[in-house]
Design a protein around this motif. Structure first.
Motif, PDB file in Angstrom:
ATOM      1  N   GLN A 181      32.077  42.066  57.507  1.00 31.42           N
ATOM      2  CA  GLN A 181      32.980  40.916  57.505  1.00 31.42           C
ATOM      3  C   GLN A 181      32.362  39.679  56.857  1.00 31.42           C
ATOM      4  O   GLN A 181      33.043  38.671  56.669  1.00 31.42           O
ATOM      5  N   LEU A 196      37.943  33.669  59.731  1.00 34.95           N
ATOM      6  CA  LEU A 196      38.061  34.651  60.814  1.00 34.95           C
ATOM      7  C   LEU A 196      39.262  34.363  61.701  1.00 34.95           C
ATOM      8  O   LEU A 196      39.899  35.291  62.218  1.00 34.95           O
ATOM      9  N   GLU A 205      43.277  38.296  54.742  1.00 31.13           N
ATOM     10  CA  GLU A 205      42.021  37.586  54.537  1.00 31.13           C
ATOM     11  C   GLU A 205      42.129  36.678  53.310  1.00 31.13           C
ATOM     12  O   GLU A 205      42.525  37.132  52.229  1.00 31.13           O
TER      13      GLU A 205
END
Length: 291
Positions: A181, A196, A205
């Motif tokens: 991530q 996040l 994202e």
């Protein structure tokens, strides 16, 4: 006492009540108040092969840890596996195999390398917190706040290799879950938190540090962006508020982006603390582009 006399202090000066005693055997003219003050005070007590590690090393490298430093936090001192950890008040002694970490020099004192610093405090981190630290390790941004010398401090391949070399350690699963991530171009911990937050809310994202060009002209680089919807995110930290030049540049960039048809969403810590309104605003912006 012998060291005090060696640097020219008169006999008895070492014991006078006006000197402060941050650690056993250490005297200071001024009261240590900052993290680096306490580290500097302890340096004379370090023995050969001892080095700062754990949370102390992480803070020394400027890695964004989830808790703020306080003077009650003990210094982490690492010794070789065969050595005896120090038991001085204000210190947490730990053993470590010498081949597990490189010894670097920061501000004149020995400290374990930044990847080892992360691994040795990984057990105290959540996956999200670990991603924030990993983003700092991987960044090439010269303006990342408070980060130690050198960019990047590490690479994805090095961290992966070290994970395999270290094998089992407390917090290993957290680092393994966080590493995929992590992103390389982040410029602040708040950018990571924002990215996040969007993902955890079920949104796509966003792109990190997206450059906007129109007809060959560079309009600006956004903290985060959804290029397909022309939505940009800009986190406004205290530096943006107190630096007049930065504030003016931010306003000018926003105007340029909006003139080019972009939606610019500016956010602060208040949005991260209570994100419901922010997420609703983002969903509304996406919906407006989907009509």
């Amino acid at each position: 006492m012998r060291t005090a006399e060696a640097v020219g202090l008169r006999p008895g000066r070492y014991s006078t009540p006006d000197l402060h005693r941050p650690f056993r055997g250490i005297r200071s003219v001024e009261v240590p108040t900052t993290f680096h003050d306490f580290v500097d005070c302890y340096v004379p007590r370090l023995k050969p092969a001892q080095r700062f590690g754990g949370m102390t090393a992480a803070r020394d490298w400027g890695l964004p840890m989830p808790t703020k430093w306080t003077s009650k936090e003990p210094l982490d001192i690492f010794v070789p596996w065969s050595g005896a950890p120090p038991k001085t008040p204000g210190v947490r002694g730990r053993r470590m195999r010498e081949d597990r970490a490189e010894t670097r020099t920061l501000r004149g004192h020995p400290v374990i390398d930044p990847v080892a610093a992360l691994f040795t405090c990984a057990a105290t981190l959540t996956v999200t917190q670990a991603v924030i630290v990993l983003d700092a390790l991987l960044t090439t941004a010269s303006n990342y706040p408070d980060l130690g010398p050198g960019r990047p401090l590490s690479t994805r391949s090095e961290i992966t290799r070290r994970l395999e070399e270290w094998e089992r350690f407390r917090g290993r699963a957290t680092i393994r879950a966080a590493l995929p991530q992590a992103r390389e171009l982040v410029e602040s911990p708040k950018e990571t938190e924002t990215r996040l937050l969007l993902i955890d809310s079920g949104l796509p994202e966003p792109v990190v540090q997206h450059e906007v060009w129109v007809d060959g002209q560079f309009l600006g680089r956004t903290d985060l962006a959804y290029p397909e919807w022309k939505i940009a995110f800009e986190y406004e930290g205290d530096g943006h508020r107190t630096d007049k030049d930065q504030w003016r540049k931010d306003i000018q960039r926003q105007r340029c982006l909006e003139s080019a048809g972009w939606i610019v969403i500016r956010l602060t810590q208040a949005d991260l603390d209570e994100p419901e309104l922010l997420i609703a605003r983002v969903r509304s912006a996406i919906a407006s582009r989907s009509k």
